[in-house]
Motif scaffolding. Structure first.
Motif, PDB file in Angstrom:
ATOM      1  N   ASN A  94       0.864  -1.194   0.000  1.00  0.00           N
ATOM      2  CA  ASN A  94       0.000   0.000   0.000  1.00  0.00           C
ATOM      3  C   ASN A  94       0.895   1.236   0.000  1.00  0.00           C
ATOM      4  OD1 ASN A  94       0.668   0.740   2.754  1.00  0.00           O
ATOM      5  ND2 ASN A  94      -0.796  -0.804   3.451  1.00  0.00           N
ATOM      6  N   GLY A  95       0.283   2.405  -0.092  1.00  0.00           N
ATOM      7  CA  GLY A  95       1.048   3.639  -0.184  1.00  0.00           C
ATOM      8  C   GLY A  95       1.964   3.885   0.997  1.00  0.00           C
ATOM      9  N   CYS A  96       1.534   3.565   2.183  1.00  0.00           N
ATOM     10  CA  CYS A  96       2.366   3.759   3.384  1.00  0.00           C
ATOM     11  C   CYS A  96       3.596   2.844   3.345  1.00  0.00           C
ATOM     12  CB  CYS A  96       1.563   3.484   4.648  1.00  0.00           C
ATOM     13  SG  CYS A  96       0.219   4.645   4.944  1.00  0.00           S
ATOM     14  N   GLU A  97       3.379   1.597   2.967  1.00  0.00           N
ATOM     15  CA  GLU A  97       4.497   0.647   2.918  1.00  0.00           C
ATOM     16  C   GLU A  97       5.458   0.989   1.783  1.00  0.00           C
ATOM     17  OE1 GLU A  97       5.367  -1.506   5.114  1.00  0.00           O
ATOM     18  OE2 GLU A  97       3.562  -1.679   6.316  1.00  0.00           O
ATOM     19  N   ILE A  98       4.921   1.472   0.657  1.00  0.00           N
ATOM     20  CA  ILE A  98       5.791   1.892  -0.449  1.00  0.00           C
ATOM     21  C   ILE A  98       6.664   3.061   0.012  1.00  0.00           C
ATOM     22  CG2 ILE A  98       5.826   2.948  -2.749  1.00  0.00           C
ATOM     23  CD1 ILE A  98       3.208   1.360  -3.323  1.00  0.00           C
ATOM     24  N   SER A  99       6.064   4.023   0.672  1.00  0.00           N
ATOM     25  CA  SER A  99       6.799   5.183   1.169  1.00  0.00           C
ATOM     26  C   SER A  99       7.863   4.769   2.182  1.00  0.00           C
ATOM     27  CB  SER A  99       5.820   6.168   1.805  1.00  0.00           C
ATOM     28  OG  SER A  99       6.503   7.253   2.357  1.00  0.00           O
ATOM     29  N   ARG A 100       7.512   3.863   3.061  1.00  0.00           N
ATOM     30  CA  ARG A 100       8.454   3.364   4.074  1.00  0.00           C
ATOM     31  C   ARG A 100       9.637   2.680   3.400  1.00  0.00           C
ATOM     32  NH1 ARG A 100       7.688  -1.633   7.258  1.00  0.00           N
ATOM     33  NH2 ARG A 100       9.101  -1.497   9.032  1.00  0.00           N
ATOM     34  N   TRP A 101       9.362   1.877   2.365  1.00  0.00           N
ATOM     35  CA  TRP A 101      10.419   1.198   1.609  1.00  0.00           C
ATOM     36  C   TRP A 101      11.305   2.237   0.937  1.00  0.00           C
ATOM     37  CZ3 TRP A 101      10.532  -4.298   0.118  1.00  0.00           C
ATOM     38  CH2 TRP A 101      11.548  -4.599  -0.794  1.00  0.00           C
ATOM     39  N   GLN A 102      10.690   3.178   0.199  1.00  0.00           N
ATOM     40  CA  GLN A 102      11.452   4.184  -0.545  1.00  0.00           C
ATOM     41  C   GLN A 102      12.313   5.034   0.382  1.00  0.00           C
ATOM     42  OE1 GLN A 102      10.911   2.561  -3.670  1.00  0.00           O
ATOM     43  NE2 GLN A 102      11.698   4.590  -4.107  1.00  0.00           N
ATOM     44  N   ASN A 103      11.854   5.262   1.593  1.00  0.00           N
ATOM     45  CA  ASN A 103      12.612   6.033   2.572  1.00  0.00           C
ATOM     46  C   ASN A 103      13.928   5.339   2.933  1.00  0.00           C
ATOM     47  OD1 ASN A 103      12.842   8.271   4.432  1.00  0.00           O
ATOM     48  ND2 ASN A 103      12.418   6.814   6.063  1.00  0.00           N
ATOM     49  N   LEU A 104      13.996   4.044   2.743  1.00  0.00           N
ATOM     50  CA  LEU A 104      15.169   3.268   3.134  1.00  0.00           C
ATOM     51  C   LEU A 104      16.082   2.903   1.955  1.00  0.00           C
ATOM     52  CD1 LEU A 104      16.042   2.649   5.939  1.00  0.00           C
ATOM     53  CD2 LEU A 104      15.016   0.408   5.765  1.00  0.00           C
ATOM     54  N   VAL A 105      15.747   3.369   0.749  1.00  0.00           N
ATOM     55  CA  VAL A 105      16.637   3.151  -0.405  1.00  0.00           C
ATOM     56  C   VAL A 105      17.868   4.010  -0.167  1.00  0.00           C
ATOM     57  CG1 VAL A 105      16.868   3.563  -2.895  1.00  0.00           C
ATOM     58  CG2 VAL A 105      14.737   2.617  -1.987  1.00  0.00           C
ATOM     59  N   PRO A 106      19.083   3.488  -0.295  1.00  0.00           N
ATOM     60  CA  PRO A 106      19.547   2.256  -0.899  1.00  0.00           C
ATOM     61  C   PRO A 106      19.822   1.101   0.063  1.00  0.00           C
ATOM     62  CG  PRO A 106      21.402   3.712  -0.678  1.00  0.00           C
ATOM     63  CD  PRO A 106      20.204   4.431  -0.116  1.00  0.00           C
ATOM     64  N   VAL A 107      19.394   1.216   1.332  1.00  0.00           N
ATOM     65  CA  VAL A 107      19.491   0.039   2.207  1.00  0.00           C
ATOM     66  C   VAL A 107      18.679  -1.089   1.577  1.00  0.00           C
ATOM     67  CG1 VAL A 107      19.036  -0.898   4.503  1.00  0.00           C
ATOM     68  CG2 VAL A 107      19.831   1.467   4.266  1.00  0.00           C
ATOM     69  N   LEU A 108      17.465  -0.744   1.119  1.00  0.00           N
ATOM     70  CA  LEU A 108      16.642  -1.645   0.327  1.00  0.00           C
ATOM     71  C   LEU A 108      16.746  -1.193  -1.128  1.00  0.00           C
ATOM     72  CD1 LEU A 108      13.416  -1.773   2.557  1.00  0.00           C
ATOM     73  CD2 LEU A 108      15.379  -3.338   2.566  1.00  0.00           C
ATOM     74  N   PRO A 109      16.671  -2.110  -2.086  1.00  0.00           N
ATOM     75  CA  PRO A 109      16.771  -1.700  -3.482  1.00  0.00           C
ATOM     76  C   PRO A 109      15.531  -0.938  -3.926  1.00  0.00           C
ATOM     77  CG  PRO A 109      16.251  -4.028  -3.356  1.00  0.00           C
ATOM     78  CD  PRO A 109      16.515  -3.560  -1.936  1.00  0.00           C
ATOM     79  N   ALA A 110      15.695  -0.070  -4.896  1.00  0.00           N
ATOM     80  CA  ALA A 110      14.560   0.679  -5.471  1.00  0.00           C
ATOM     81  C   ALA A 110      13.754  -0.301  -6.318  1.00  0.00           C
ATOM     82  CB  ALA A 110      15.065   1.859  -6.282  1.00  0.00           C
ATOM     83  N   ALA A 111      12.846  -1.026  -5.674  1.00  0.00           N
ATOM     84  CA  ALA A 111      12.065  -2.086  -6.335  1.00  0.00           C
ATOM     85  C   ALA A 111      11.104  -1.510  -7.334  1.00  0.00           C
ATOM     86  CB  ALA A 111      11.310  -2.904  -5.286  1.00  0.00           C
ATOM     87  N   ARG A 112      10.804  -2.306  -8.338  1.00  0.00           N
ATOM     88  CA  ARG A 112       9.816  -1.926  -9.357  1.00  0.00           C
ATOM     89  C   ARG A 112       8.557  -2.767  -9.172  1.00  0.00           C
ATOM     90  NH1 ARG A 112      13.938  -2.311 -14.299  1.00  0.00           N
ATOM     91  NH2 ARG A 112      15.166  -3.376 -12.756  1.00  0.00           N
ATOM     92  N   GLY A 113       7.420  -2.192  -9.527  1.00  0.00           N
ATOM     93  CA  GLY A 113       6.148  -2.883  -9.388  1.00  0.00           C
ATOM     94  C   GLY A 113       5.878  -3.911 -10.408  1.00  0.00           C
TER      95      GLY A 113
END
Length: 157
Positions: free
Chosen positions: A138-157
């Motif tokens: 969801n939008g909140c989880e996407i934002s949380r993920w993006q906030n942690l790039v590059p710790v997490l990769p910039a995933a594609r949908g």
């Protein structure tokens, strides 16, 4: 006259030290609420380096899925962007933000799907234990993920 002044000042100083010594607590007199002196080395002791294990699956990015070790202070490990990931974590720490905190209960989130990617981060960060999961559901989880790039990769949908 100058000699008498220095003798008098020295005498007063020595007397003051003796008086202070009479009130200084001994090791046996220190109670649980008294301030005990800290060893000098503890004042300059550095915090343990951050050590995180990052596991990522279903990102739809070649070579992004897998399990990586990230060490910060100094940066290293098997993480493909260790220096950038540590720099991002330092930025978030400077902003006094916990990048591993879950989305708060009751948070309104947009109903969008950011893809099947999931991640789990475990280890220690700033002396605290970390065990966080991430998704793009969801939008909140996407934002949380993006906030942690590059710790997490910039995933594609």
């Amino acid at each position: 006259m100058s000699r008498r002044f220095s003798l008098t000042a020295t005498g007063v100083f020595a007397g003051s030290l003796a008086a202070l010594g009479a009130f200084a607590p001994t090791a046996a007199a220190v109670g649980p609420f008294d301030l005990a002196p800290l060893p000098l080395h503890s004042l300059f002791q550095e915090q343990e380096p951050d050590r995180l294990t990052v596991t990522v699956v279903d990102t739809n990015i070649t070579r992004a899925d897998g399990t990586y070790e990230l060490r910060c202070g100094p940066s290293g490990g098997t993480h493909p962007e260790a220096a950038s990931a540590c720099a991002r974590l330092d930025e978030l720490a400077a902003e006094d933000k916990n990048p591993f905190a879950p989305v708060p209960d009751g948070q309104m989130c947009t109903m969008q799907m950011g893809g099947p990617a999931t991640a789990r981060v475990t280890g220690t960060w700033h002396g605290r234990s970390v065990d966080a999961t991430f998704s793009r559901k969801n939008g909140c989880e996407i934002s949380r993920w993006q906030n942690l790039v590059p710790v997490l990769p910039a995933a594609r949908g």
